[in-house]
Design an enzyme around this catalytic site. Structure first.
Site, PDB file in Angstrom:
ATOM      1  N   LYS A 181      -1.334  41.235   4.602  1.00  0.00           N
ATOM      2  CA  LYS A 181      -0.170  41.805   5.170  1.00  0.00           C
ATOM      3  C   LYS A 181      -0.055  40.975   6.628  1.00  0.00           C
ATOM      4  CE  LYS A 181       1.771  44.369   8.255  1.00  0.00           C
ATOM      5  NZ  LYS A 181       2.896  43.580   8.205  1.00  0.00           N
ATOM      6  N   GLU A 256      -8.961  41.574  16.673  1.00  0.00           N
ATOM      7  CA  GLU A 256      -8.584  40.518  18.082  1.00  0.00           C
ATOM      8  C   GLU A 256      -7.451  40.930  18.519  1.00  0.00           C
ATOM      9  OE1 GLU A 256     -10.590  38.839  19.498  1.00  0.00           O
ATOM     10  OE2 GLU A 256     -12.364  38.930  18.164  1.00  0.00           O
ATOM     11  N   CYS A 290      -2.089  34.221  22.313  1.00  0.00           N
ATOM     12  CA  CYS A 290      -3.134  35.063  22.734  1.00  0.00           C
ATOM     13  C   CYS A 290      -3.865  34.686  24.047  1.00  0.00           C
ATOM     14  CB  CYS A 290      -4.244  35.724  21.724  1.00  0.00           C
ATOM     15  SG  CYS A 290      -5.008  34.299  20.958  1.00  0.00           S
ATOM     16  N   GLU A 390      -0.298  43.155  29.349  1.00  0.00           N
ATOM     17  CA  GLU A 390      -0.006  41.842  28.668  1.00  0.00           C
ATOM     18  C   GLU A 390       1.480  41.725  28.495  1.00  0.00           C
ATOM     19  OE1 GLU A 390      -0.865  41.542  24.392  1.00  0.00           O
ATOM     20  OE2 GLU A 390      -1.685  39.442  24.914  1.00  0.00           O
TER      21      GLU A 390
END
Ligand code: NAP
Length: 492
Positions: A181, A256, A290, A390
Site C-alpha cells: 500500500k 521507520e 527523512c 518534525e
C-alpha cells in the site's frame, strides 16, 4: 484516465495477478505539485474488500513462492534490475512529476532502487544460517531461515520508488508474498514498479498492489490476522499507532519514522565543506527527506562566518519545477505546504530570528505550484516547537553551542534519533561524538543524507522500532530463524 503518456500502462489495483478496478468503483486524481491544475492520472482507490482480496491472493501464492529456490527468486529480481535500468529516465521523470523533487534527486532515487534490488538478489545465494556443535553426540545443530508468509509494505510519499523497492526486494528474496500500500499522493511510481515486477516474471499473487487510503485500507491490513509482518515507513504518529495495533495479532513489525536530524559544526571544521553540505541536506529535495538536516549546531566562535556563508549559499539555490534545472522543487502536497507555512509562523511567534526566506513564493513563475523559499531560523531555543517537532520541509533551525559536549546535549535533546553528522578536523572529537550521539546513523564530515544499501538503515528513539532496513538486517526482518537438531545416532 489512461496514464500511458507517463510511461505506465495501468491506473488500477493489482490483485492475484490481474489489474482490476476497486470493488466500490472509487478513484481519485493524482496531481503534479509543480502545476496543481495538471491531473497526472486518475487512480483507483481500494476499499476494505479489495484489501481482503489482496491478502487472500497473497496467502494463496505464499507457499509456492516460499518453496521456489532462493536463487530462482533472485532471477526475478535481476530481471527487475535490468528492466529498471532500461527505464531509468522514465522512472526518474515519474518521481519528479508526482512528488516534485528535482530530476537529479529523482535519478539518485532510481539509482538507489537499482542498488538495493541488485543487493537483495545477491542474498538469494547467501541468506546464511550457521552450524554449531551440539551438546549431544551424533547430532547436527544448525539454523535455517524461512519466510514470514504474507507481509504488508506501507510506504510514504517522499521516496515513492526507493522505499517500496528497499522493502519489497528483501521481502521477496526471503520468500514472502506482499500486499503493498503506497502513499495515496504518490501511487504512480508504485504502479510502475509493480508493472516491472510483473513483467520480470513474478508469479501471480506474490505481489499485490492496493492504492487506497491508509486510514481504512492500511488500518485493515495492520489488524488482519493473515498478515504476519509489517514494514512501515512514515510519520511517528501513524507508526506508533500501527505498532501497538499490530501487537494484538503478534505481527513482526518494522517502523521507520520521523526525524529532526542535526549537524554539529565545530570551529576546527572545514567551513566551506560544512556550509555546502548543510545547504544541500537542508534544502535539497525541498527538505522532504527523512535524513534531511533540520538543525545545525555551531560552535559560538564560528557562528558568524558559518551563517554568512550559509546565507550566501542558500541565496544561490534556485527554486522551480523539478523537471527544469533547479535545486529546490515544490513541496509535495497542499497538506505539506500548509504544515510548513504554519511552522514558519510558529517559529516567528516563538521569537526565533527569521534570518532568510520564510515566504511562500507567489510570483507568476511560481503561481501554479507549491513553492516555499529555503528558510533559516537563528536564535532558536532548544525548547521551541520548531526545534523539537518534525517540519519536513525546507526549514533549518540554527543553534549555537559552547563546545562538543554542549553540542551533543542539544543534538540529543529531541524525541527523534534518525541521522546525525559532525564537521570537525579533530579525530578524537569525532569518535567522542560517535559514542555520545543518539542516532541510528552517524556521519563524520559528510551530510546527514542517505546511506549505502548494504549497510543497515534506520533510527533510534521515536525514529524507528524493530530491526533495521537494508543490508543483512533486512533479511533478519523478513525471515524467521528456525533452529534444527538432527539426531543421526539411530537411538544407540
Ligand atoms: P504517514 O502519513 O505516516 O503515511 C505513511 C503511510 O502510512 C502512507 O501509505 C499512509 O497512507 C499510511 N497510513 C496512514 N494512516 C494509516 C493507518 N491508520 N494505518 C496504516 N497505514 C496508514 O507519512 P507520510 O506523510 O506519507 O510520510 C512522511 C513521514 O515519513 C515523515 O515523518 C518522514 O520523516 C517519514 N519518513 C521516514 C523515513 C525513515 O526511514 N525513517 C523515510 C522516509 C520518510 P495514506 O497516504 O493513504 O495516508
Amino acid at each position: 484516465m489512461p496514464a500511458k503518456n507517463l510511461g505506465i500502462e495501468n491506473n488500477n489495483l493489482y490483485i492475484g495477478g490481474e489489474w482490476v478496478d476497486s470493488t466500490g468503483g472509487d478513484s481519485y486524481e493524482v496531481r503534479n505539485p509543480a502545476h496543481r491544475h495538471q491531473v497526472l492520472a486518475e487512480v483507483q482507490s481500494a476499499g476494505i474488500e479489495d484489501a481482503e482480496s489482496a491478502i487472500a491472493a497473497a496467502k494463496e501464492a505464499a507457499a509456492g513462492w516460499a518453496s521456489t529456490p532462493a536463487p530462482q527468486r533472485a532471477d526475478v529480481l535481476y530481471r527487475v534490475h535490468e528492466l529498471m535500468r532500461e527505464r531509468f529516465e522514465e522512472f526518474a521523470r515519474l518521481i519528479t512529476l508526482e512528488e516534485g523533487k528535482s530530476l537529479p534527486d529523482a535519478r539518485g532515487e532510481v539509482q538507489r532502487s537499482l542498488n538495493i534490488i541488485q543487493y537483495a538478489a545477491g542474498e538469494g545465494r547467501r541468506m546464511f544460517g550457521y552450524t554449531t556443535p551440539s551438546e549431544s553426540r551424533d547430532t547436527v545443530a544448525y539454523t535455517l531461515r524461512r519466510p514470514l508468509g504474507v507481509v504488508a509494505v506501507i510506504t510514504p510519499w517522499n521516496f515513492p520508488l526507493a522505499i517500496p523497492a528497499w522493502k519489497m526486494a528483501p521481502a521477496l528474496i526471503c520468500g514472502n508474498a506482499i500486499v503493498f500500500k503506497p502513499a495515496s499522493s504518490t501511487p504512480l511510481s508504485a504502479i510502475k514498479l509493480t508493472e516491472t515486477f510483473v513483467e520480470a516474471g513474478l508469479p501471480p499473487g506474490v505481489l499485490n498492489l492496493v492504492t487506497g487510503p491508509g486510514r481504512s485500507v492500511g488500518d485493515y491490513m495492520v489488524n488482519h490476522p493473515d498478515i504476519a509482518g509489517i514494514s512501515f515507513t512514515g510519520s511517528t504518529e501513524i507508526g506508533a499507532k500501527l505498532y501497538s495495533q499490530a501487537a494484538a495479532t503478534l505481527k513482526k513489525v518494522q517502523c521507520e519514522m520521523g526525524g529532526k536530524n542535526a549537524v554539529i559544526v565545530l570551529s576546527d571544521a572545514d567551513m566551506e565543506q560544512a556550509i555546502g553540505s548543510v545547504a544541500l541536506a537542508a534544502f535539497g529535495s525541498t527538505g522532504q527527506r527523512c535524513t534531511a538536516t533540520s538543525r545545525v549546531i555551531v560552535e559560538e566562535s564560528a557562528l558568524d562566518s558559518f551563517l554568512e556563508g550559509l546565507v550566501e549559499r542558500t541565496r544561490g539555490m534556485t527554486v522551480g519545477d523539478g523537471l527544469d534545472s533547479c535545486d529546490v522543487g515544490p513541496v509535495a502536497s497542499e497538506g505539506q505546504f500548509e504544515k510548513i507555512m504554519e511552522y514558519i509562523g510558529i517559529g516567528q511567534a516563538e521569537g526565533a530570528n527569521l534570518l532568510h526566506g520564510g515566504r511562500a513564493l507567489t510570483e507568476p513563475e511560481f503561481s501554479e505550484g507549491l513553492y516555499i523559499e529555503p528558510t533559516i531560523f537563528t536564535e532558536v531555543d532548544p525548547g521551541m516547537r520548531i526545534a523539537q517537532e518534525e517540519i519536513f520541509g525546507p526549514v533549518l533551525t540554527v543553534f549555537s553551542c559552547r563546545d562538543l559536549s554542549d553540542a551533543i546535549e542539544i543534538s540529543n535533546d529531541v524525541q527523534f534519533g534518525l541521522s546525525s553528522s559532525i564537521y570537525t578536523s579533530d579525530v578524537r572529537k569525532a569518535f567522542r561524538y560517535i559514542e555520545g550521539v543518539d542516532a541510528g546513523m552517524v556521519h563524520v564530515n559528510a551530510p546527514t543524507l542517505g546511506g549505502e544499501v548494504h549497510l543497515p538503515f534506520g533510527g533510534s528513539k521515536a525514529s524507528g522500532v524493530g530491526p533495521r532496513e537494508q543490508g543483512t538486517e533486512a533479511v533478519n526482518f523478513f525471515s524467521e530463524v528456525v533452529t534444527a537438531y538432527v539426531d543421526y545416532s539411530g537411538g544407540t
